[in-house]
Design an enzyme around this catalytic site. Structure first.
Site, PDB file in Angstrom:
ATOM      1  N   TYR A 181       1.088  -1.491  -0.298  1.00 29.17           N
ATOM      2  CA  TYR A 181      -0.253  -0.020  -0.066  1.00 29.17           C
ATOM      3  C   TYR A 181       0.700   1.217  -0.851  1.00 29.17           C
ATOM      4  CZ  TYR A 181      -4.260  -2.391   1.114  1.00 29.17           C
ATOM      5  OH  TYR A 181      -5.137  -4.092   0.949  1.00 29.17           O
ATOM      6  N   TYR A 209     -12.126  -0.406  -0.750  1.00 29.38           N
ATOM      7  CA  TYR A 209     -11.854   0.119   0.266  1.00 29.38           C
ATOM      8  C   TYR A 209     -10.559   0.334   0.913  1.00 29.38           C
ATOM      9  CZ  TYR A 209      -9.071  -3.466   3.172  1.00 29.38           C
ATOM     10  OH  TYR A 209      -7.765  -3.897   3.849  1.00 29.38           O
ATOM     11  N   ARG A 210      -8.822   0.092   0.065  1.00 24.82           N
ATOM     12  CA  ARG A 210      -8.258   0.913   0.383  1.00 24.82           C
ATOM     13  C   ARG A 210      -7.205   0.544  -0.814  1.00 24.82           C
ATOM     14  NH1 ARG A 210      -5.265  -2.883   5.266  1.00 24.82           N
ATOM     15  NH2 ARG A 210      -3.482  -1.436   5.656  1.00 24.82           N
TER      16      ARG A 210
HETATM   17  C1  LIG Z   1       2.350 -11.068   2.305  1.00 24.31           C
HETATM   18  C2  LIG Z   1       1.454  -9.066   3.162  1.00 24.31           C
HETATM   19  C3  LIG Z   1       0.262  -9.760   3.719  1.00 24.31           C
HETATM   20  C4  LIG Z   1      -1.032  -8.469   4.470  1.00 24.31           C
HETATM   21  N1  LIG Z   1      -1.703  -8.851   4.944  1.00 24.31           N
HETATM   22  C5  LIG Z   1      -2.772  -8.006   5.073  1.00 24.31           C
HETATM   23  C6  LIG Z   1      -3.853  -8.128   6.135  1.00 24.31           C
HETATM   24  O1  LIG Z   1      -4.275  -9.806   5.975  1.00 24.31           O
HETATM   25  N2  LIG Z   1      -4.344  -7.006   6.196  1.00 24.31           N
HETATM   26  C7  LIG Z   1      -4.465  -6.331   6.303  1.00 24.31           C
HETATM   27  O2  LIG Z   1      -5.233  -5.320   7.062  1.00 24.31           O
HETATM   28  N3  LIG Z   1      -3.190  -5.977   5.909  1.00 24.31           N
HETATM   29  C8  LIG Z   1      -2.009  -6.726   5.123  1.00 24.31           C
HETATM   30  N4  LIG Z   1      -1.289  -6.820   3.923  1.00 24.31           N
HETATM   31  C9  LIG Z   1      -0.879  -5.145   4.162  1.00 24.31           C
HETATM   32  C10 LIG Z   1      -0.006  -4.577   5.444  1.00 24.31           C
HETATM   33  O3  LIG Z   1       1.211  -5.115   5.360  1.00 24.31           O
HETATM   34  C11 LIG Z   1      -1.063  -4.091   7.117  1.00 24.31           C
HETATM   35  O4  LIG Z   1      -1.873  -3.866   6.294  1.00 24.31           O
HETATM   36  C12 LIG Z   1       0.267  -3.656   8.256  1.00 24.31           C
HETATM   37  O5  LIG Z   1      -1.175  -4.073   9.586  1.00 24.31           O
HETATM   38  C13 LIG Z   1       0.435  -1.953   7.342  1.00 24.31           C
HETATM   39  O6  LIG Z   1       1.181  -1.846   8.325  1.00 24.31           O
HETATM   40  P1  LIG Z   1       1.469  -0.967   9.439  1.00 24.31           P
HETATM   41  O7  LIG Z   1       0.477  -1.640  10.429  1.00 24.31           O
HETATM   42  O8  LIG Z   1       2.815  -1.120  10.333  1.00 24.31           O
HETATM   43  O9  LIG Z   1       0.710   0.598   9.580  1.00 24.31           O
HETATM   44  P2  LIG Z   1       1.558   1.711   9.594  1.00 24.31           P
HETATM   45  O10 LIG Z   1       2.371   1.481   8.031  1.00 24.31           O
HETATM   46  O11 LIG Z   1       2.318   2.912  10.146  1.00 24.31           O
HETATM   47  O12 LIG Z   1       0.428   2.462   8.848  1.00 24.31           O
HETATM   48  C14 LIG Z   1       0.289   2.470   7.516  1.00 24.31           C
HETATM   49  C15 LIG Z   1      -0.993   3.741   7.465  1.00 24.31           C
HETATM   50  O13 LIG Z   1      -1.829   4.742   8.733  1.00 24.31           O
HETATM   51  C16 LIG Z   1      -1.465   6.140   8.564  1.00 24.31           C
HETATM   52  N5  LIG Z   1      -0.972   5.866   9.841  1.00 24.31           N
HETATM   53  C17 LIG Z   1       0.004   5.425  10.209  1.00 24.31           C
HETATM   54  N6  LIG Z   1       0.686   5.758  11.894  1.00 24.31           N
HETATM   55  C18 LIG Z   1      -0.369   6.800  11.976  1.00 24.31           C
HETATM   56  C19 LIG Z   1      -0.436   7.939  13.238  1.00 24.31           C
HETATM   57  N7  LIG Z   1      -0.388   7.465  13.841  1.00 24.31           N
HETATM   58  N8  LIG Z   1      -1.504   8.731  12.840  1.00 24.31           N
HETATM   59  C20 LIG Z   1      -2.088   9.223  11.611  1.00 24.31           C
HETATM   60  N9  LIG Z   1      -2.655   8.443  10.185  1.00 24.31           N
HETATM   61  C21 LIG Z   1      -1.265   7.368  10.960  1.00 24.31           C
HETATM   62  C22 LIG Z   1      -1.243   6.054   7.462  1.00 24.31           C
HETATM   63  O14 LIG Z   1      -1.860   6.603   6.480  1.00 24.31           O
HETATM   64  C23 LIG Z   1      -0.056   5.287   6.747  1.00 24.31           C
HETATM   65  O15 LIG Z   1       0.655   5.005   5.984  1.00 24.31           O
HETATM   66  C24 LIG Z   1      -0.519  -7.272   3.960  1.00 24.31           C
HETATM   67  C25 LIG Z   1       0.476  -6.888   3.205  1.00 24.31           C
HETATM   68  C26 LIG Z   1       2.014  -7.449   2.968  1.00 24.31           C
HETATM   69  C27 LIG Z   1       3.028  -7.932   2.350  1.00 24.31           C
END
Ligand SMILES: Cc1cc2nc3c(=O)[nH]c(=O)nc-3n(C[C@H](O)[C@H](O)[C@H](O)COP(=O)(O)OP(=O)(O)OC[C@H]3O[C@@H](n4cnc5c(N)ncnc54)[C@H](O)[C@@H]3O)c2cc1C
Lengths: 109, 514
Positions: free
Chosen positions: B94, B471-472
């Site tokens: 994403y 959705y995203r």
């Molecule tokens: C193999 C694989 C499988 C995956 N499976 C899933 C899955 O099952 N479900 C799913 O949901 N996703 C999935 N993902 C996508 C993603 O990796 C996850 O959603 C992950 O949890 C997002 O990264 P993060 O939790 O580190 O959030 P971050 O990268 O920290 O945040 C995500 C976004 O939220 C916003 N944000 C973050 N922090 C703040 C803050 N403090 N204040 C305001 N805005 C903020 C920003 O826009 C940021 O870009 C997958 C990815 C891969 C590679």
């Protein structure tokens, strides 16, 4: 006149409440534990790298005497399926320990 | 002239940026203000089919306290410097940890990582943005709290705050994460600190137990948005059930998705199956067990005939339905009877439990996800094509068989046009399905990268033309998706943005909002 004064008073109260609230919040924060820090290289390996490198998502990397500088570079830049890891996640000092841990030839399999 | 910065924010002069950086250095320690190419390298890798230069940050700030963040926004307002917020920064597929637009300063909250409270009795947690699922998992184990997490497939390295703020999903009964969010602390662009819901009231102890507070409910406007910086986040945890029974149901034909969905919907809505079920296509599961190059070579998408061979060789259905039962053994026994009867009716389903599938690596990682255990096995997806290219295509579908079949067929057809494979799954929500397709391509191949970009663009165009919304989406396509939801929503989003962040310093471009 009177009206304005009580108006000011109310504003004063609101500000006071605001500050009290602010203090209550920070007091609550202070009670809690400090932030997270890595113990050693083995811990980082087990809690990040092993989930890929011990289950064939990535190649085995332990016991291969890979150069520490190379390991550090792969971790910071990522590589294809492997995401990059920031200093915010694995600080420079911990990364050095991690690279040593991985490149060191161990007696364990 | 050697350049001091690897990128600059749009419309900000180097002189002003210099001044802003000097001020940031007064707020944070020197090693928490990153500007060199080497320090910023980990923020640059994305899996999107656009030049990395489009998303190169100018700097990264590693803040650890609310007070620091308040000072940072003041500096940003002064110099009109935009910041891009990340929590654990693993938004892989994403946009990863890179900002939406070139030159934005990443506000990296990974080091703000205290677990503030986990309440065993009321089963909730209050955490800072940098807390990972692994950290919380270890904490719960260490303190024997008997609570389960729900997390996305990147579990160990991602975190509840970033995931939920982007409205991500997991696989337990608490899988629709934002439904289980309860109370946020938000630093606004003007530096004020808002606590949502009951948190606004001084000395309240109900912040993490009652979501709505008083007056308009605000938490939603801080998700997938750029209206504030979330610095504390509350959410509910699931009590560990006495028993857990994961299972997989395999089907052999793509059209069977109709029967699958029609069978699952009533079970899901009535709560017999409580978790976010996954209906995974063979090509979504295959990378855990098989190599693409063993089955096909050369350009083009994988032919159906090869997919059938993979299924046979690796004991996969064309559809693999992963679900689980939770509760006491008695509850599970009763529900298991209902499930097996429902799926047994047509004679098409093959039902496997831990007894038969305990050695199967796909089953093992799916079972882990359904009980909130750490695993990164799903990253095998990126070994399928190799080359590190990936975008999640994530349209929402009704939980209705005819609809899922339509979406699958359309996706497959468009992917095939560009020579890409259908690595898809449906995650069953309460009444919807998140149709999740990993658009995998080789980012080292310029032709395939171009094709992937066009393919994704066409997927969005064709789906929205049929009323299917996404959705995203990754940061390269946020404007395009915002456009598909029509002008009125965009205008309201913009109005809120102007009111809350008149200088536009917080994550301009997020969800197409500026
Ligand atoms: C193999 C694989 C499988 C995956 N499976 C899933 C899955 O099952 N479900 C799913 O949901 N996703 C999935 N993902 C996508 C993603 O990796 C996850 O959603 C992950 O949890 C997002 O990264 P993060 O939790 O580190 O959030 P971050 O990268 O920290 O945040 C995500 C976004 O939220 C916003 N944000 C973050 N922090 C703040 C803050 N403090 N204040 C305001 N805005 C903020 C920003 O826009 C940021 O870009 C997958 C990815 C891969 C590679």
């Amino acid at each position: 006149m009177k009206k304005t004064r009580s108006g000011n008073y109310i504003v004063g109260c609101i500000i006071a409440i605001f500050f009290v609230a602010g203090n209550a919040w920070s007091a609550q924060d202070e009670k809690t534990t400090p932030g997270f820090a890595w113990k050693d290289g083995a811990e980082i390996y087990a809690k990040i790298c092993a989930y890929c490198h011990d289950v064939q998502v990535g190649p085995p990397i332990r016991n291969r005497e890979l150069p520490a500088a190379y390991i550090r570079a792969v971790v910071r830049n990522g590589r294809f399926a492997m995401p990059a890891f920031r200093a915010a996640e694995i600080d420079d000092e911990s990364l050095t320990k991690l690279a040593e841990f991985i490149s060191r030839r161990s007696t364990q399999p | 002239m050697t350049r001091k910065y690897i990128a600059l924010p749009q419309g900000v002069s180097e002189k002003d940026f210099d001044a802003a950086i000097n001020n940031f250095r007064k707020v944070l320690s020197d090693d928490a203000v990153l500007t060199s190419a080497e320090q910023l390298a980990p923020y640059i890798k994305t899996m999107m089919p656009v030049p990395d230069a489009d998303h190169t940050p100018s700097a990264a700030l590693l803040a650890t306290t609310v007070e620091q963040i308040q000072k940072i926004v003041a500096i940003c307002n002064q110099y009109k410097v935009p910041i891009w917020m990340i929590s654990t920064g693993k938004n892989l597929g994403y946009g990863s940890a890179a900002p939406a637009e070139r030159g934005q300063v990443v506000l990296d909250l990974k080091r703000m990582n205290r677990i503030l409270e986990v309440d065993k009795d009321l089963a909730f947690a209050l955490v800072e943005p940098g807390v990972t699922y692994q950290q919380l998992y270890d904490y719960i184990k260490e303190h024997k709290l008997g609570l389960w997490l729900s997390m996305p497939a990147p579990s160990a390295i991602a975190g509840p705050v970033g995931n939920t703020l982007d409205r991500g999903v997991g696989y337990t009964p608490y899988g629709e994460h934002f439904l289980f969010a309860c109370g946020m602390e938000v630093v606004l662009a003007n530096g004020e600190v808002l606590r949502t819901g009951m948190g606004s009231m001084p000395n309240s102890n109900t912040w993490q137990v009652f979501k709505w507070g008083y007056g308009p409910y605000l938490d939603g406007i801080f998700t997938q948005s750029n209206y504030g910086i979330v610095t504390k986040f509350g959410f509910w945890l699931m009590p560990e059930p006495p028993a857990f029974k994961p299972f997989v149901i395999q089907y052999q034909h793509e059209e069977d998705i109709v029967e699958i969905v029609e069978t699952i919907r009533p079970l899901r809505i009535s709560g017999v199956i409580p978790n976010a079920v996954v209906i995974a296509h063979a090509l979504y599961e295959a990378p855990v067990k098989a190599k693409r190059s063993d089955y096909v070579s050369g350009p083009g998408s994988i032919p159906d005939e090869a997919v059938y061979r993979i299924m046979k060789d690796h004991k996969l259905g064309i559809w693999n339905v992963y679900a689980a039962l939770y509760g006491t053994q008695e509850q599970i026994d009763v529900n298991w009877k209902i499930v097996t009867q429902a799926f047994g009716q047509s004679g098409k389903a093959k039902i496997l439990t831990e007894q038969e599938a305990a050695e199967d690596p796909a089953f093992v990682y799916r079972a882990k996800l359904m009980r909130g255990e750490m695993t990164l096995t799903e990253f095998s997806l990126y070994n399928w094509r190799g080359g590190g290219g990936s975008m999640w295509f994530a349209p929402v579908s009704q939980a209705r068989g005819s609809e899922t079949l339509k979406q699958m067929a359309l996706t497959k057809q468009i992917l095939a046009k560009y020579g890409l494979d259908y690595s898809g799954e449906f995650i069953v929500g309460m009444r919807d399905m998140h149709h999740i397709v990993d658009v995998l391509y080789d980012k080292t191949d310029p032709e395939q990268t171009k094709a992937a970009y066009q393919c994704f663009d066409e997927l969005l165009t064709e789906f929205s033309a049929r009323g299917y919304g996404t959705y995203r989406v990754n940061t390269a396509f946020m404007d395009k998706v915002a456009e598909t939801y029509g002008p009125v929503q965009r205008k309201v989003h913009k109005t809120l943005k102007k009111a809350l962040d008149p200088n536009g310093i917080l994550a301009p471009g997020k969800s197409g909002i500026r």
